[in-house]
Design a protein around this motif. Structure first.
Motif, PDB file in Angstrom:
ATOM      1  N   SER A 140       1.522 -11.489  -1.953  1.00  0.00           N
ATOM      2  CA  SER A 140       1.364 -10.492  -0.897  1.00  0.00           C
ATOM      3  C   SER A 140       2.067 -11.000   0.350  1.00  0.00           C
ATOM      4  CB  SER A 140      -0.109 -10.262  -0.581  1.00  0.00           C
ATOM      5  OG  SER A 140      -0.751  -9.622  -1.643  1.00  0.00           O
ATOM      6  N   TYR A 141       2.658 -10.068   1.085  1.00  0.00           N
ATOM      7  CA  TYR A 141       3.367 -10.405   2.312  1.00  0.00           C
ATOM      8  C   TYR A 141       2.956  -9.441   3.418  1.00  0.00           C
ATOM      9  CZ  TYR A 141       6.641 -13.119  -0.555  1.00  0.00           C
ATOM     10  OH  TYR A 141       7.205 -14.022  -1.405  1.00  0.00           O
ATOM     11  N   CYS A 142       3.135  -9.920   4.648  1.00  0.00           N
ATOM     12  CA  CYS A 142       2.990  -9.067   5.821  1.00  0.00           C
ATOM     13  C   CYS A 142       4.330  -9.083   6.550  1.00  0.00           C
ATOM     14  CB  CYS A 142       1.892  -9.577   6.742  1.00  0.00           C
ATOM     15  SG  CYS A 142       0.242  -9.476   6.019  1.00  0.00           S
ATOM     16  N   ILE A 143       4.700  -7.942   7.104  1.00  0.00           N
ATOM     17  CA  ILE A 143       5.973  -7.826   7.814  1.00  0.00           C
ATOM     18  C   ILE A 143       5.737  -7.113   9.140  1.00  0.00           C
ATOM     19  CG2 ILE A 143       6.628  -5.633   6.711  1.00  0.00           C
ATOM     20  CD1 ILE A 143       9.520  -6.808   6.570  1.00  0.00           C
ATOM     21  N   ASP A 154      -0.040  -4.135  13.908  1.00  0.00           N
ATOM     22  CA  ASP A 154       1.355  -4.414  14.222  1.00  0.00           C
ATOM     23  C   ASP A 154       2.101  -4.993  13.023  1.00  0.00           C
ATOM     24  OD1 ASP A 154       1.655  -3.719  17.043  1.00  0.00           O
ATOM     25  OD2 ASP A 154       0.156  -5.272  17.377  1.00  0.00           O
ATOM     26  N   TYR A 155       1.527  -4.913  11.870  1.00  0.00           N
ATOM     27  CA  TYR A 155       2.168  -5.415  10.661  1.00  0.00           C
ATOM     28  C   TYR A 155       1.842  -4.498   9.493  1.00  0.00           C
ATOM     29  CZ  TYR A 155      -2.462  -7.143   9.389  1.00  0.00           C
ATOM     30  OH  TYR A 155      -3.794  -7.217   9.086  1.00  0.00           O
ATOM     31  N   THR A 156       2.614  -4.653   8.436  1.00  0.00           N
ATOM     32  CA  THR A 156       2.385  -3.912   7.202  1.00  0.00           C
ATOM     33  C   THR A 156       2.264  -4.927   6.077  1.00  0.00           C
ATOM     34  OG1 THR A 156       3.628  -2.013   8.002  1.00  0.00           O
ATOM     35  CG2 THR A 156       3.343  -2.188   5.628  1.00  0.00           C
ATOM     36  N   ARG A 157       1.274  -4.763   5.213  1.00  0.00           N
ATOM     37  CA  ARG A 157       1.052  -5.661   4.080  1.00  0.00           C
ATOM     38  C   ARG A 157       1.543  -4.984   2.802  1.00  0.00           C
ATOM     39  NH1 ARG A 157      -2.519  -9.712   3.815  1.00  0.00           N
ATOM     40  NH2 ARG A 157      -3.718  -8.859   5.537  1.00  0.00           N
TER      41      ARG A 157
END
Length: 190
Positions: free
Chosen positions: A65-68, A159-162
């Motif tokens: 999983s990542y956050c951007i 302020d981020y998207t996972r």
């Protein structure tokens, strides 16, 4: 795709890329895009948007999983003027309403997740040079295009998207930059 509170869940990708543009549709060059395995962004990779607002991260690990998020914190007064302060004042007095999610984000000067007199005071202090930055906030905030819908609940805005990497598909994740303080949307993008 399930979207909730600024997070995109259960998406599949080996690559994530997208474009960043302003609320008025102008591509934003030089935005720092950060990619991290956690939402605190303790460790992250960086790419910068090009002249078409494009960024890209390749070879992302399957099952991870990542956050951007986008990051831009310069020229605090860019696009900010007396008309913005008047628009916030009219909103607080109940004389006018905002007509877009971006105006609520832009008017939340102190990042308190609500619009109050303190936002107007903070904006005026920056405009008068008494403060060099917005308190508890950046100059720009970014929202994924999928989350850019009205109405927006400020307390749920992230302020981020996972997203999660499950296969070798590519994910297109476009973002919109909202200039804090620029309620009337007149910021000029170089």
């Amino acid at each position: 795709i399930r979207i909730s509170g600024g997070c995109v869940r259960d998406l599949k990708a080996n690559q994530v890329s997208g474009h960043i543009q302003s609320v008025t549709g102008h591509y934003m060059q030089g935005v720092e895009v950060q990619l991290s395995p956690d939402s605190l962004f303790r460790n992250y990779l960086v790419d910068y948007t090009d002249s078409t607002g494009y960024y890209q991260f390749n070879n992302l690990a399957a099952g991870q999983s990542y956050c951007i998020r986008g990051f831009k914190n310069d020229d605090v007064l860019q696009g900010v003027n007396l008309l913005d302060a008047l628009d916030i004042q009219k909103y607080l007095l109940g004389k006018s309403r905002f007509n877009g999610y971006d105006q609520y984000i832009a008017a939340d000067i102190n990042h308190s997740d609500r619009i109050s007199v303190m936002d107007l005071v903070s904006l005026q202090q920056v405009m008068l040079g008494k403060l060099r930055h917005f308190p508890n906030n950046l100059s720009w905030r970014f929202i994924s295009l999928q989350d850019a819908v009205d109405p927006i609940e400020l307390s749920e805005f992230q302020d981020y998207t996972r997203f999660t990497i499950d296969s070798f598909e590519n994910l297109q994740l476009d973002m919109i930059g909202v200039k804090i303080g620029d309620v009337n949307r007149d910021v000029q993008i170089d």
